[in-house]
Design a protein around this motif. Structure first.
Motif, PDB file in Angstrom:
ATOM      1  N   ALA A 196     -13.011  83.786  84.539  1.00  0.00           N
ATOM      2  CA  ALA A 196     -12.256  84.067  83.323  1.00  0.00           C
ATOM      3  C   ALA A 196     -13.031  83.674  82.072  1.00  0.00           C
ATOM      4  O   ALA A 196     -12.439  83.518  81.000  1.00  0.00           O
ATOM      5  N   GLY A 197     -14.315  83.507  82.169  1.00  0.00           N
ATOM      6  CA  GLY A 197     -15.125  83.188  80.993  1.00  0.00           C
ATOM      7  C   GLY A 197     -14.972  81.741  80.563  1.00  0.00           C
ATOM      8  O   GLY A 197     -14.937  81.450  79.376  1.00  0.00           O
ATOM      9  N   MET A 198     -14.868  80.823  81.530  1.00  0.00           N
ATOM     10  CA  MET A 198     -14.733  79.388  81.315  1.00  0.00           C
ATOM     11  C   MET A 198     -13.463  79.015  80.550  1.00  0.00           C
ATOM     12  O   MET A 198     -13.410  78.045  79.812  1.00  0.00           O
ATOM     13  N   ALA A 199     -12.422  79.808  80.723  1.00  0.00           N
ATOM     14  CA  ALA A 199     -11.085  79.494  80.205  1.00  0.00           C
ATOM     15  C   ALA A 199     -10.179  79.308  81.415  1.00  0.00           C
ATOM     16  O   ALA A 199     -10.231  80.075  82.369  1.00  0.00           O
ATOM     17  N   TRP A 200      -9.327  78.291  81.404  1.00  0.00           N
ATOM     18  CA  TRP A 200      -8.479  77.969  82.555  1.00  0.00           C
ATOM     19  C   TRP A 200      -7.324  78.966  82.630  1.00  0.00           C
ATOM     20  O   TRP A 200      -6.382  78.898  81.849  1.00  0.00           O
ATOM     21  N   PRO A 201      -7.348  79.912  83.597  1.00  0.00           N
ATOM     22  CA  PRO A 201      -6.305  80.935  83.666  1.00  0.00           C
ATOM     23  C   PRO A 201      -5.066  80.503  84.462  1.00  0.00           C
ATOM     24  O   PRO A 201      -4.043  81.182  84.431  1.00  0.00           O
ATOM     25  N   LEU A 202      -5.154  79.397  85.180  1.00  0.00           N
ATOM     26  CA  LEU A 202      -4.062  78.952  86.042  1.00  0.00           C
ATOM     27  C   LEU A 202      -3.124  78.025  85.268  1.00  0.00           C
ATOM     28  O   LEU A 202      -3.431  77.617  84.156  1.00  0.00           O
ATOM     29  N   PRO A 203      -1.988  77.660  85.849  1.00  0.00           N
ATOM     30  CA  PRO A 203      -1.083  76.726  85.162  1.00  0.00           C
ATOM     31  C   PRO A 203      -1.786  75.402  84.840  1.00  0.00           C
ATOM     32  O   PRO A 203      -2.667  74.947  85.572  1.00  0.00           O
ATOM     33  N   ALA A 204      -1.371  74.793  83.753  1.00  0.00           N
ATOM     34  CA  ALA A 204      -2.037  73.583  83.259  1.00  0.00           C
ATOM     35  C   ALA A 204      -1.935  72.435  84.257  1.00  0.00           C
ATOM     36  O   ALA A 204      -2.804  71.561  84.284  1.00  0.00           O
ATOM     37  N   ALA A 205      -0.897  72.397  85.074  1.00  0.00           N
ATOM     38  CA  ALA A 205      -0.735  71.312  86.040  1.00  0.00           C
ATOM     39  C   ALA A 205      -1.801  71.354  87.139  1.00  0.00           C
ATOM     40  O   ALA A 205      -2.098  70.336  87.766  1.00  0.00           O
ATOM     41  N   LEU A 206      -2.397  72.510  87.379  1.00  0.00           N
ATOM     42  CA  LEU A 206      -3.414  72.637  88.418  1.00  0.00           C
ATOM     43  C   LEU A 206      -4.804  72.190  87.963  1.00  0.00           C
ATOM     44  O   LEU A 206      -5.670  71.958  88.799  1.00  0.00           O
ATOM     45  N   CYS A 207      -5.009  72.030  86.677  1.00  0.00           N
ATOM     46  CA  CYS A 207      -6.333  71.633  86.184  1.00  0.00           C
ATOM     47  C   CYS A 207      -6.723  70.239  86.669  1.00  0.00           C
ATOM     48  O   CYS A 207      -7.800  70.080  87.261  1.00  0.00           O
ATOM     49  N   PRO A 208      -5.910  69.196  86.462  1.00  0.00           N
ATOM     50  CA  PRO A 208      -6.327  67.888  86.990  1.00  0.00           C
ATOM     51  C   PRO A 208      -6.355  67.845  88.518  1.00  0.00           C
ATOM     52  O   PRO A 208      -7.184  67.150  89.105  1.00  0.00           O
ATOM     53  N   LEU A 209      -5.482  68.606  89.153  1.00  0.00           N
ATOM     54  CA  LEU A 209      -5.483  68.636  90.615  1.00  0.00           C
ATOM     55  C   LEU A 209      -6.769  69.262  91.149  1.00  0.00           C
ATOM     56  O   LEU A 209      -7.366  68.764  92.110  1.00  0.00           O
ATOM     57  N   ALA A 210      -7.225  70.322  90.514  1.00  0.00           N
ATOM     58  CA  ALA A 210      -8.475  70.958  90.931  1.00  0.00           C
ATOM     59  C   ALA A 210      -9.660  70.019  90.723  1.00  0.00           C
ATOM     60  O   ALA A 210     -10.545  69.924  91.583  1.00  0.00           O
ATOM     61  N   ASN A 211      -9.680  69.310  89.598  1.00  0.00           N
ATOM     62  CA  ASN A 211     -10.757  68.347  89.353  1.00  0.00           C
ATOM     63  C   ASN A 211     -10.715  67.207  90.359  1.00  0.00           C
ATOM     64  O   ASN A 211     -11.757  66.757  90.843  1.00  0.00           O
ATOM     65  N   PHE A 212      -9.524  66.716  90.682  1.00  0.00           N
ATOM     66  CA  PHE A 212      -9.383  65.638  91.648  1.00  0.00           C
ATOM     67  C   PHE A 212      -9.908  66.053  93.011  1.00  0.00           C
ATOM     68  O   PHE A 212     -10.671  65.325  93.646  1.00  0.00           O
ATOM     69  N   VAL A 213      -9.528  67.222  93.473  1.00  0.00           N
ATOM     70  CA  VAL A 213      -9.972  67.694  94.787  1.00  0.00           C
ATOM     71  C   VAL A 213     -11.481  67.920  94.805  1.00  0.00           C
ATOM     72  O   VAL A 213     -12.166  67.544  95.764  1.00  0.00           O
ATOM     73  N   PHE A 214     -12.008  68.492  93.741  1.00  0.00           N
ATOM     74  CA  PHE A 214     -13.446  68.773  93.675  1.00  0.00           C
ATOM     75  C   PHE A 214     -14.264  67.487  93.712  1.00  0.00           C
ATOM     76  O   PHE A 214     -15.170  67.331  94.540  1.00  0.00           O
ATOM     77  N   TYR A 215     -13.950  66.547  92.829  1.00  0.00           N
ATOM     78  CA  TYR A 215     -14.751  65.327  92.743  1.00  0.00           C
ATOM     79  C   TYR A 215     -14.497  64.378  93.905  1.00  0.00           C
ATOM     80  O   TYR A 215     -15.418  63.703  94.360  1.00  0.00           O
ATOM     81  N   SER A 216     -13.272  64.305  94.390  1.00  0.00           N
ATOM     82  CA  SER A 216     -13.028  63.398  95.519  1.00  0.00           C
ATOM     83  C   SER A 216     -13.727  63.897  96.781  1.00  0.00           C
ATOM     84  O   SER A 216     -14.209  63.093  97.577  1.00  0.00           O
ATOM     85  N   SER A 217     -13.830  65.199  96.963  1.00  0.00           N
ATOM     86  CA  SER A 217     -14.557  65.696  98.130  1.00  0.00           C
ATOM     87  C   SER A 217     -16.044  65.378  98.030  1.00  0.00           C
ATOM     88  O   SER A 217     -16.688  65.062  99.041  1.00  0.00           O
ATOM     89  N   MET A 218     -16.601  65.417  96.819  1.00  0.00           N
ATOM     90  CA  MET A 218     -18.010  65.046  96.653  1.00  0.00           C
ATOM     91  C   MET A 218     -18.211  63.562  96.923  1.00  0.00           C
ATOM     92  O   MET A 218     -19.154  63.168  97.614  1.00  0.00           O
ATOM     93  N   TYR A 219     -17.346  62.712  96.396  1.00  0.00           N
ATOM     94  CA  TYR A 219     -17.449  61.277  96.644  1.00  0.00           C
ATOM     95  C   TYR A 219     -17.259  60.960  98.121  1.00  0.00           C
ATOM     96  O   TYR A 219     -17.985  60.139  98.687  1.00  0.00           O
ATOM     97  N   LEU A 220     -16.279  61.583  98.754  1.00  0.00           N
ATOM     98  CA  LEU A 220     -16.029  61.325 100.171  1.00  0.00           C
ATOM     99  C   LEU A 220     -17.217  61.724 101.028  1.00  0.00           C
ATOM    100  O   LEU A 220     -17.598  61.008 101.954  1.00  0.00           O
ATOM    101  N   GLY A 221     -17.807  62.857 100.738  1.00  0.00           N
ATOM    102  CA  GLY A 221     -18.979  63.292 101.501  1.00  0.00           C
ATOM    103  C   GLY A 221     -20.128  62.309 101.383  1.00  0.00           C
ATOM    104  O   GLY A 221     -20.757  61.929 102.378  1.00  0.00           O
TER     105      GLY A 221
END
Length: 83
Positions: free
Chosen positions: A6-31
């Motif tokens: 979407a051209g670096m604009a968040w197209p999903l609901p605002a509540a999913l933004c921190p959840l997506a960041n949490f899942v992304f970074y926690s999976s990197m840390y866990l690995g």
């Protein structure tokens, strides 16, 4: 991927933004943390084979795994606070 498409604009609901960041970074840390724990275990197995074999218990492995999960998720939960 939706953000990049979407051209670096968040197209999903605002509540999913921190959840997506949490899942992304926690999976990197866990690995990384689980690879580090595996490396330490392999080193100890080579350096001290008899001593490590006597200490290996399923409960300790589960406790260490739970501690790694708590550490990674606790560290990455700042995205919910800093929102």
């Amino acid at each position: 991927m939706a953000e990049a498409a979407a051209g670096m604009a968040w197209p999903l609901p605002a509540a999913l933004c921190p959840l997506a960041n949490f899942v992304f970074y926690s999976s990197m840390y866990l690995g990384g943390l689980f690879l580090a724990a595996l490396s330490v275990q392999r080193y100890l197995g080579v350096a001290f084979p008899l001593r490590l074999r006597a200490r290996r218990r399923r409960g300790r492995v589960l406790a260490l795994s739970a501690a790694i999960w708590l550490l990674a998720c606790g560290h990455c939960s700042v995205v919910f606070v800093a929102e």
